[in-house]
Design a protein around this motif. Structure first.
Motif, short mmCIF file in Angstrom:
data_model
loop_
_atom_site.label_atom_id
_atom_site.label_comp_id
_atom_site.label_asym_id
_atom_site.label_seq_id
_atom_site.Cartn_x
_atom_site.Cartn_y
_atom_site.Cartn_z
N ASP A 75 0.76 -1.26 0.20
CA ASP A 75 0.31 0.03 -0.18
C ASP A 75 0.89 1.34 0.03
N LEU A 76 2.12 1.11 -0.06
CA LEU A 76 3.06 2.38 0.05
C LEU A 76 3.32 2.64 -1.48
N THR A 77 2.96 3.86 -1.68
CA THR A 77 3.51 4.56 -3.00
C THR A 77 4.13 5.40 -3.20
N LEU A 78 4.16 6.37 -2.08
CA LEU A 78 5.06 7.49 -2.05
C LEU A 78 6.64 7.39 -1.36
N LEU A 79 6.56 6.57 -0.23
CA LEU A 79 7.75 6.39 0.62
C LEU A 79 8.87 5.51 -0.25
N THR A 90 8.06 10.97 -6.66
CA THR A 90 7.12 11.56 -5.81
C THR A 90 7.12 13.09 -6.27
N ASN A 93 -2.97 13.26 2.47
CA ASN A 93 -2.82 12.16 1.76
C ASN A 93 -1.10 11.62 1.20
N LEU A 118 0.96 11.48 3.97
CA LEU A 118 1.52 10.71 4.89
C LEU A 118 1.13 9.11 4.72
N GLU A 119 2.08 8.49 4.62
CA GLU A 119 1.82 7.15 4.51
C GLU A 119 2.38 6.22 5.81
N VAL A 120 1.38 5.30 6.14
CA VAL A 120 1.76 4.58 7.50
C VAL A 120 1.80 3.11 7.41
N PHE A 121 2.65 2.49 8.07
CA PHE A 121 2.60 1.10 7.94
C PHE A 121 2.72 0.47 9.43
#
Length: 57
Positions: A11-15, A20, A29, A31-34
């Motif tokens: 689900d990570l597309t930016l990190l 980017t 939007n 901010l990506e989390v895991f």
């Protein structure tokens, strides 16, 4: 990201993406989390970046 399986990163597309495009207006939007693989551990996080800018509201 070392130590992570592909399934955990799906689900990570930016990190870590060198392509980017960042906005200069507030956009939650970005901010990506895991999940934390080791929630029972204490962490010390140090972020060194002389050009880091944040937009806080």
């Amino acid at each position: 990201m070392a130590g992570r399986k592909e399934e955990e990163l799906k689900d990570l597309t930016l990190l870590g993406n060198q392509g980017t495009t960042y906005s200069f207006t507030y956009n939650p939007n970005l901010l990506e989390v895991f999940d934390n693989k080791h929630p029972d551990r204490d962490y010390f996080v140090k972020f060194n970046c002389p050009e880091f800018t944040t937009l806080c509201q």
